[in-house]
Design a protein around this motif. Structure first.
Motif, PDB file in Angstrom:
ATOM      1  N   CYS A 147      42.958  38.845  25.788  1.00 49.37           N
ATOM      2  CA  CYS A 147      42.038  37.775  25.425  1.00 49.37           C
ATOM      3  C   CYS A 147      40.943  37.495  26.444  1.00 49.37           C
ATOM      4  CB  CYS A 147      42.823  36.486  25.178  1.00 49.37           C
ATOM      5  SG  CYS A 147      44.112  36.667  23.908  1.00 49.37           S
ATOM      6  N   ALA A 148      41.126  37.885  27.698  1.00 53.96           N
ATOM      7  CA  ALA A 148      40.121  37.581  28.713  1.00 53.96           C
ATOM      8  C   ALA A 148      38.884  38.448  28.534  1.00 53.96           C
ATOM      9  CB  ALA A 148      40.699  37.786  30.109  1.00 53.96           C
ATOM     10  N   ASP A 149      37.702  37.887  28.818  1.00 51.14           N
ATOM     11  CA  ASP A 149      36.481  38.691  28.777  1.00 51.14           C
ATOM     12  C   ASP A 149      36.545  39.811  29.811  1.00 51.14           C
ATOM     13  OD1 ASP A 149      35.410  37.128  26.797  1.00 51.14           O
ATOM     14  OD2 ASP A 149      34.305  35.832  28.165  1.00 51.14           O
ATOM     15  N   GLU A 150      37.118  39.497  30.967  1.00 51.66           N
ATOM     16  CA  GLU A 150      37.222  40.471  32.044  1.00 51.66           C
ATOM     17  C   GLU A 150      38.416  40.113  32.920  1.00 51.66           C
ATOM     18  OE1 GLU A 150      34.393  40.710  35.522  1.00 51.66           O
ATOM     19  OE2 GLU A 150      33.627  42.375  34.319  1.00 51.66           O
ATOM     20  N   PHE A 151      39.128  41.112  33.390  1.00 49.97           N
ATOM     21  CA  PHE A 151      40.235  40.869  34.293  1.00 49.97           C
ATOM     22  C   PHE A 151      40.307  42.009  35.298  1.00 49.97           C
ATOM     23  CE2 PHE A 151      41.901  43.271  30.728  1.00 49.97           C
ATOM     24  CZ  PHE A 151      42.696  44.232  31.330  1.00 49.97           C
ATOM     25  N   GLU A 152      41.063  41.789  36.334  1.00 48.61           N
ATOM     26  CA  GLU A 152      41.180  42.764  37.406  1.00 48.61           C
ATOM     27  C   GLU A 152      42.372  43.674  37.155  1.00 48.61           C
ATOM     28  OE1 GLU A 152      42.489  41.781  41.607  1.00 48.61           O
ATOM     29  OE2 GLU A 152      40.312  41.855  41.891  1.00 48.61           O
ATOM     30  N   GLY A 153      42.145  44.975  37.224  1.00 51.76           N
ATOM     31  CA  GLY A 153      43.240  45.918  37.017  1.00 51.76           C
ATOM     32  C   GLY A 153      44.369  45.665  37.996  1.00 51.76           C
TER      33      GLY A 153
END
Length: 413
Positions: free
Chosen positions: A364-370
């Motif tokens: 659901c997040a627009d962007e996240f950290e691997g």
């Protein structure tokens, strides 16, 4: 839960989204049921393709027995759901475990992050060994010999050690191709359609090549900064050549799928014929069709996609840190050297991955950290502005595909 095939839920449409989630949850629950709670951390988007392909080939009467109603889960908002079960999900779980075991051993050998510490490395080796044995048992339970996967991983190490400038890139990708070909082909055995084994092996071989290529492209800058081994850098392969190989592999997968007899192949077709193409565009940072348009050969003067952009853009020799402006196509668009976050160790990455799953940020997040690479990644439902797909008019059809069975459009492709 990561991989190269990360479809947008809006493009899937409600029906195919439900099917896709059934396979994703089925893989996760198969890992838990056969191998314990901790094994669920190896759930991945690409692994569920094994389950999807198996069910797509099965007769509908038989396929009905490959679903069950699962209990409430935080990732589904504490709702029950129909999830995949049976041999397809178990094969996907076995393959995921064996490959995850190999990845852990590779991280230990490289001394990545906290794995450089001896006590942590010892624990990680035990986890890897446990997953390897569990994958072997799981594969044997569905008639699949995981030795071909283990052999491919072992050969990969030796091939990479010998690779250098001038080594064909396909020599480096061969072990991955062999492993995925075997896994894809076995879905035909499980579904009772042995005639599909040959075309599926070809599709799997090319999928493995594509997975290896895209991983190398996405990690190229980070590997260079960290001094890590990267197949493109080691063999001196240009991005234009990597793109050509990726497009050839994508076209070959679509051709191979024509020869596969599916009973209900809409989801498999959409993932492998359409979403895989978007994965290639995402990795190379382009939405181009991939055809050669330049007047100077197959790739034109700058390649079919022009000069590399973003982190791969060429630097101005006079000022490598100059901002990227219309009058200066070189340099860093941020006006300086971008920060290179250090990769997390295996155990720390697992903890972050569990957090991403439990909070639904991966979807659901627009962007996240691997969790391991710390690279910025898009959420599953991000960037849906161009959605059409199966419920929204004509899909943006793939070249070389004889039909678009995932939608009712009258396409010219």
């Amino acid at each position: 839960m990561f991989g190269i095939v990360r479809p947008c839920s809006h493009r899937l449409g409600e029906s195919l989204k439900t099917q896709w989630m059934a396979h994703l949850c089925g893989l996760c629950l198969a890992l838990r049921g056969d191998h314990g709670q901790f094994a669920r951390v190896v759930t991945n988007y690409d692994g569920l393709l094994i389950s999807v392909l198996t069910e797509a080939q099965a007769e509908r009467v038989a396929a009905d027995g490959w679903r069950r109603t699962a209990g409430p889960c935080p990732l589904r908002g504490m709702r029950t759901a129909s999830v995949a079960q049976g041999e397809g999900a178990r094969l996907a779980a076995a393959v995921s475990l064996v490959l995850a075991s190999a990845k852990v051993r590779d991280h230990v050998a490289d001394g990545d992050g906290v794995l450089a510490r001896r006590p942590v490395a010892v624990a990680a080796r035990r986890v890897a060994a446990s997953w390897g044995r569990a994958g072997e048992r799981g594969g044997a339970a569905v008639g699949f010999d995981t030795a071909v996967l283990v052999d491919a991983v072992d050969r990969q190490v030796g091939i990479e050690a010998l690779a250098g400038p001038g080594t064909p890139l396909l020599t480096v990708t061969e072990p991955t191709e062999t492993a995925t070909a075997a896994a894809f082909a076995h879905t035909a055995v499980l579904a009772g359609r042995p005639a599909n084994a040959v075309p599926l092996a070809e599709a799997g071989r090319l999928f493995g090549r594509l997975a290896h290529l895209l991983d190398a492209v996405e990690d190229r800058a980070a590997d260079a900064a960290a001094g890590a081994w990267n197949p493109l850098t080691a063999t001196g392969t240009s991005l234009a050549e990597a793109r050509r190989l990726a497009d050839d592999a994508l076209h070959g997968i679509r051709l191979a799928l024509r020869d596969v007899e599916f009973v209900e192949g809409r989801l498999a077709h959409l993932l492998l014929a359409h979403e895989l193409g978007r994965s290639v565009d995402r990795a190379f940072g382009t939405s181009s069709c991939g055809h050669a348009h330049g007047p100077e050969g197959a790739l034109g003067a700058e390649g079919a996609f022009g000069p590399p952009t973003g982190p791969y853009a060429p630097r101005n020799p006079a000022d490598p840190h100059a901002p990227n402006t219309p009058g200066n196509p070189y340099g860093n668009p941020y006006g300086g050297e971008p920060p290179r976050p250090r990769k997390r160790g295996f155990l720390a990455g697992c903890a972050v991955a569990i957090g991403l799953c439990c909070t639904c940020k991966a979807c659901c997040a627009d962007e996240f950290e691997g969790p391991w690479s710390r690279k910025k990644r898009e959420g599953l439902c991000n960037d849906c502005g161009d959605c059409g797909g199966c419920d929204g008019g004509c899909c943006d059809c793939c070249d070389g595909c004889s039909c678009c069975e995932c939608c009712d459009c009258d396409c010219s492709c």
